[in-house]
Scaffold this active site. Structure first.
Site, PDB file in Angstrom:
ATOM      1  N   PRO A  52       0.791  -1.231   0.000  1.00 19.37           N
ATOM      2  CA  PRO A  52       0.000   0.000   0.000  1.00 19.37           C
ATOM      3  C   PRO A  52       0.829   1.290   0.000  1.00 19.37           C
ATOM      4  O   PRO A  52       1.897   1.357   0.614  1.00 19.37           O
ATOM      5  CB  PRO A  52      -0.811  -0.110   1.304  1.00 19.37           C
ATOM      6  CG  PRO A  52      -0.125  -1.135   2.118  1.00 19.37           C
ATOM      7  CD  PRO A  52       0.526  -2.082   1.160  1.00 19.37           C
ATOM      8  N   ASN A  53       0.281   2.255  -0.716  1.00 20.37           N
ATOM      9  CA  ASN A  53       0.818   3.626  -0.823  1.00 20.37           C
ATOM     10  C   ASN A  53       2.071   3.741  -1.691  1.00 20.37           C
ATOM     11  O   ASN A  53       2.528   4.854  -1.951  1.00 20.37           O
ATOM     12  CB  ASN A  53       1.087   4.232   0.578  1.00 20.37           C
ATOM     13  CG  ASN A  53      -0.176   4.293   1.399  1.00 20.37           C
ATOM     14  OD1 ASN A  53      -1.185   4.831   0.932  1.00 20.37           O
ATOM     15  ND2 ASN A  53      -0.171   3.719   2.586  1.00 20.37           N
ATOM     16  N   ARG A  60       5.102  11.120  -2.456  1.00 22.58           N
ATOM     17  CA  ARG A  60       4.854  10.812  -1.042  1.00 22.58           C
ATOM     18  C   ARG A  60       6.157  10.946  -0.240  1.00 22.58           C
ATOM     19  O   ARG A  60       7.116  10.208  -0.495  1.00 22.58           O
ATOM     20  CB  ARG A  60       4.347   9.373  -0.964  1.00 22.58           C
ATOM     21  CG  ARG A  60       4.278   8.791   0.421  1.00 22.58           C
ATOM     22  CD  ARG A  60       4.168   7.273   0.330  1.00 22.58           C
ATOM     23  NE  ARG A  60       3.995   6.711   1.627  1.00 22.58           N
ATOM     24  CZ  ARG A  60       4.326   5.465   1.956  1.00 22.58           C
ATOM     25  NH1 ARG A  60       4.849   4.661   1.047  1.00 22.58           N
ATOM     26  NH2 ARG A  60       4.133   5.023   3.163  1.00 22.58           N
ATOM     27  N   TYR A  65      11.183   8.482   1.049  1.00 22.91           N
ATOM     28  CA  TYR A  65      11.053   7.412   0.044  1.00 22.91           C
ATOM     29  C   TYR A  65      11.726   7.732  -1.291  1.00 22.91           C
ATOM     30  O   TYR A  65      11.736   6.892  -2.183  1.00 22.91           O
ATOM     31  CB  TYR A  65       9.566   7.079  -0.170  1.00 22.91           C
ATOM     32  CG  TYR A  65       8.909   6.565   1.095  1.00 22.91           C
ATOM     33  CD1 TYR A  65       9.223   5.303   1.580  1.00 22.91           C
ATOM     34  CD2 TYR A  65       8.011   7.353   1.821  1.00 22.91           C
ATOM     35  CE1 TYR A  65       8.646   4.827   2.755  1.00 22.91           C
ATOM     36  CE2 TYR A  65       7.425   6.885   2.988  1.00 22.91           C
ATOM     37  CZ  TYR A  65       7.756   5.625   3.449  1.00 22.91           C
ATOM     38  OH  TYR A  65       7.193   5.154   4.616  1.00 22.91           O
ATOM     39  N   ASN A 116       8.086  -5.653  -1.489  1.00 21.21           N
ATOM     40  CA  ASN A 116       8.082  -4.534  -0.559  1.00 21.21           C
ATOM     41  C   ASN A 116       6.655  -4.486  -0.020  1.00 21.21           C
ATOM     42  O   ASN A 116       5.768  -3.931  -0.672  1.00 21.21           O
ATOM     43  CB  ASN A 116       8.443  -3.216  -1.248  1.00 21.21           C
ATOM     44  CG  ASN A 116       8.476  -2.070  -0.232  1.00 21.21           C
ATOM     45  OD1 ASN A 116       7.992  -2.219   0.893  1.00 21.21           O
ATOM     46  ND2 ASN A 116       9.034  -0.937  -0.632  1.00 21.21           N
ATOM     47  N   ALA A 119       3.421  -0.942   4.494  1.00 24.86           N
ATOM     48  CA  ALA A 119       2.916  -0.961   5.881  1.00 24.86           C
ATOM     49  C   ALA A 119       2.519  -2.368   6.342  1.00 24.86           C
ATOM     50  O   ALA A 119       2.563  -2.659   7.548  1.00 24.86           O
ATOM     51  CB  ALA A 119       1.739  -0.011   5.993  1.00 24.86           C
ATOM     52  N   HIS A 122       4.608  -4.671   8.844  1.00 24.11           N
ATOM     53  CA  HIS A 122       4.566  -4.586  10.306  1.00 24.11           C
ATOM     54  C   HIS A 122       3.279  -5.140  10.908  1.00 24.11           C
ATOM     55  O   HIS A 122       3.125  -5.137  12.120  1.00 24.11           O
ATOM     56  CB  HIS A 122       4.736  -3.111  10.729  1.00 24.11           C
ATOM     57  CG  HIS A 122       5.732  -2.370   9.892  1.00 24.11           C
ATOM     58  ND1 HIS A 122       7.073  -2.696   9.870  1.00 24.11           N
ATOM     59  CD2 HIS A 122       5.585  -1.345   8.987  1.00 24.11           C
ATOM     60  CE1 HIS A 122       7.711  -1.890   9.027  1.00 24.11           C
ATOM     61  NE2 HIS A 122       6.822  -1.068   8.476  1.00 24.11           N
ATOM     62  N   ASP A 129       1.899 -15.794   6.195  1.00 21.29           N
ATOM     63  CA  ASP A 129       1.455 -17.183   5.958  1.00 21.29           C
ATOM     64  C   ASP A 129       1.470 -17.525   4.468  1.00 21.29           C
ATOM     65  O   ASP A 129       1.888 -18.617   4.083  1.00 21.29           O
ATOM     66  CB  ASP A 129       0.039 -17.408   6.521  1.00 21.29           C
ATOM     67  CG  ASP A 129       0.038 -17.527   8.042  1.00 21.29           C
ATOM     68  OD1 ASP A 129       1.130 -17.598   8.633  1.00 21.29           O
ATOM     69  OD2 ASP A 129      -1.063 -17.528   8.632  1.00 21.29           O
ATOM     70  N   GLU A 140      12.831  -9.540   0.847  1.00 17.26           N
ATOM     71  CA  GLU A 140      12.021  -8.423   1.347  1.00 17.26           C
ATOM     72  C   GLU A 140      12.835  -7.147   1.136  1.00 17.26           C
ATOM     73  O   GLU A 140      14.028  -7.120   1.466  1.00 17.26           O
ATOM     74  CB  GLU A 140      11.771  -8.663   2.846  1.00 17.26           C
ATOM     75  CG  GLU A 140      11.102  -7.520   3.568  1.00 17.26           C
ATOM     76  CD  GLU A 140      11.032  -7.795   5.092  1.00 17.26           C
ATOM     77  OE1 GLU A 140      11.382  -8.919   5.547  1.00 17.26           O
ATOM     78  OE2 GLU A 140      10.651  -6.862   5.812  1.00 17.26           O
ATOM     79  N   HIS A 142      12.874  -2.746   1.389  1.00 18.22           N
ATOM     80  CA  HIS A 142      12.272  -1.477   1.827  1.00 18.22           C
ATOM     81  C   HIS A 142      13.139  -0.349   1.310  1.00 18.22           C
ATOM     82  O   HIS A 142      14.375  -0.438   1.348  1.00 18.22           O
ATOM     83  CB  HIS A 142      12.219  -1.394   3.355  1.00 18.22           C
ATOM     84  CG  HIS A 142      11.460  -2.517   3.964  1.00 18.22           C
ATOM     85  ND1 HIS A 142      10.088  -2.592   3.956  1.00 18.22           N
ATOM     86  CD2 HIS A 142      11.906  -3.645   4.567  1.00 18.22           C
ATOM     87  CE1 HIS A 142       9.716  -3.713   4.526  1.00 18.22           C
ATOM     88  NE2 HIS A 142      10.798  -4.381   4.910  1.00 18.22           N
ATOM     89  N   LEU A 143      12.498   0.712   0.864  1.00 16.22           N
ATOM     90  CA  LEU A 143      13.240   1.874   0.362  1.00 16.22           C
ATOM     91  C   LEU A 143      13.980   2.556   1.507  1.00 16.22           C
ATOM     92  O   LEU A 143      15.160   2.910   1.391  1.00 16.22           O
ATOM     93  CB  LEU A 143      12.264   2.857  -0.288  1.00 16.22           C
ATOM     94  CG  LEU A 143      11.544   2.293  -1.522  1.00 16.22           C
ATOM     95  CD1 LEU A 143      10.214   2.988  -1.721  1.00 16.22           C
ATOM     96  CD2 LEU A 143      12.421   2.430  -2.749  1.00 16.22           C
ATOM     97  N   ARG A 149      13.776   4.285  11.915  1.00 20.27           N
ATOM     98  CA  ARG A 149      12.532   5.055  11.970  1.00 20.27           C
ATOM     99  C   ARG A 149      11.730   4.732  13.241  1.00 20.27           C
ATOM    100  O   ARG A 149      12.292   4.242  14.212  1.00 20.27           O
ATOM    101  CB  ARG A 149      11.732   4.809  10.684  1.00 20.27           C
ATOM    102  CG  ARG A 149      12.527   5.225   9.435  1.00 20.27           C
ATOM    103  CD  ARG A 149      11.739   5.008   8.172  1.00 20.27           C
ATOM    104  NE  ARG A 149      10.541   5.826   8.150  1.00 20.27           N
ATOM    105  CZ  ARG A 149       9.536   5.631   7.284  1.00 20.27           C
ATOM    106  NH1 ARG A 149       9.603   4.656   6.388  1.00 20.27           N
ATOM    107  NH2 ARG A 149       8.472   6.402   7.328  1.00 20.27           N
ATOM    108  N   ARG A 153       7.995   0.349  13.221  1.00 21.14           N
ATOM    109  CA  ARG A 153       8.513  -0.139  11.928  1.00 21.14           C
ATOM    110  C   ARG A 153       9.690  -1.103  12.103  1.00 21.14           C
ATOM    111  O   ARG A 153      10.201  -1.654  11.150  1.00 21.14           O
ATOM    112  CB  ARG A 153       8.954   1.031  11.040  1.00 21.14           C
ATOM    113  CG  ARG A 153       7.819   1.919  10.603  1.00 21.14           C
ATOM    114  CD  ARG A 153       8.280   2.966   9.588  1.00 21.14           C
ATOM    115  NE  ARG A 153       7.417   4.116   9.623  1.00 21.14           N
ATOM    116  CZ  ARG A 153       6.307   4.260   8.907  1.00 21.14           C
ATOM    117  NH1 ARG A 153       5.928   3.329   8.074  1.00 21.14           N
ATOM    118  NH2 ARG A 153       5.557   5.341   9.016  1.00 21.14           N
TER     119      ARG A 153
HETATM  120  C1  DHK Z   1       7.290   1.539   2.842  1.00 19.07           C
HETATM  121  C2  DHK Z   1       6.192   1.877   3.584  1.00 19.07           C
HETATM  122  O1  DHK Z   1       5.091   2.309   2.991  1.00 19.07           O
HETATM  123  C3  DHK Z   1       6.217   1.859   5.052  1.00 19.07           C
HETATM  124  O2  DHK Z   1       4.960   1.551   5.598  1.00 19.07           O
HETATM  125  C4  DHK Z   1       7.271   0.923   5.599  1.00 19.07           C
HETATM  126  C5  DHK Z   1       8.477   0.931   3.448  1.00 19.07           C
HETATM  127  C6  DHK Z   1       8.608   1.145   4.920  1.00 19.07           C
HETATM  128  C7  DHK Z   1       9.740   1.299   2.656  1.00 19.07           C
HETATM  129  O3  DHK Z   1      10.663   1.861   3.209  1.00 19.07           O
HETATM  130  O4  DHK Z   1       9.785   0.985   1.464  1.00 19.07           O
HETATM  131  O5  DHK Z   1       7.390   1.099   6.988  1.00 19.07           O
END
Ligand code: DHK
Length: 189
Positions: A52-53, A60, A65, A116, A119, A122, A129, A140, A142-143, A149, A153
């Site tokens: 998401p996002n 954003r 990011y 990735n 959210a 966490h 699963d 896995e 993460h940017l 942070r 997280r």
């Molecule tokens: C991206 C998100 O949207 C956050 O919810 C994570 C992750 C970190 C990232 O760093 O790519 O906590």
């Protein structure tokens, strides 16, 4: 045949059963070698999932990011896939259930997953699963460096199953993750 003369084989001589069998066995072995080689050289398929996002990347919180868009990440991954002779399918969803459905699809249709989970990293036991059920190598990514942070997280459900984790290197982390999966897949032929 007289006087110790041997009979020359003629081109229209009928093949004996033994020579027919030999030819069939040679053909079979050649086919097995060709099929095995084709299987080994077939490009491996990686499913790249974004949670998401991440569709908002570029606008954003760019100080966290980065300024690259999700389209930039996809382009980077496709270029990297060409270098590594991999096939990639790049997807993003804001919905946990859709991500679970896609992960389940990977059980039969992909060789490895780069994810990735954003959210859901966490919070999502469902994603953990689903990933566990694939039995495939998982990276896995993460940017941002999630450990630098907020406290919430610092925990990742996905890390409990991931083969490896990359964080804090921006979109370059995706390329590194693909390299890692490529190595893992070539050592599991
Ligand atoms: C991206 C998100 O949207 C956050 O919810 C994570 C992750 C970190 C990232 O760093 O790519 O906590």
């Amino acid at each position: 045949m007289q006087g110790g003369q041997t009979k020359k084989p003629t081109s229209d001589a009928k093949p004996t059963i033994a020579s027919t069998e030999r030819r069939a066995i040679t053909l079979l072995i050649t086919s097995i070698i060709i099929i095995k080689d084709a299987h080994l050289t077939m490009a491996k398929k990686i499913l790249i999932l974004n949670g998401p996002n991440l569709n908002l990347l570029g606008t954003r919180e760019p100080e966290i990011y980065g300024s690259e868009t999700l389209q930039d990440v996809e382009t980077l991954c496709k270029e990297k896939a060409q270098d590594l002779d991999l096939k990639v399918d790049f997807r993003q969803s804001n919905h946990e259930g859709i991500l679970v459905d896609w992960i389940q699809e990977a059980r039969v249709s992909f060789d490895a997953i780069l994810i990735n989970p954003a959210a859901y990293t966490h919070t999502s036991v469902a994603i953990l699963d689903a990933l566990s059920a694939t039995g495939k190598p998982i990276v896995e990514v993460h940017l941002s460096n999630i450990h630098k942070r907020e406290e919430f997280r610092h925990t990742s459900y996905v890390s409990k199953i991931a083969t490896g984790v990359i964080c804090g290197l921006g979109i370059h982390g995706y390329a590194l993750g693909m390299e890692a999966l490529s190595r893992l897949l070539s050592s599991h032929k």
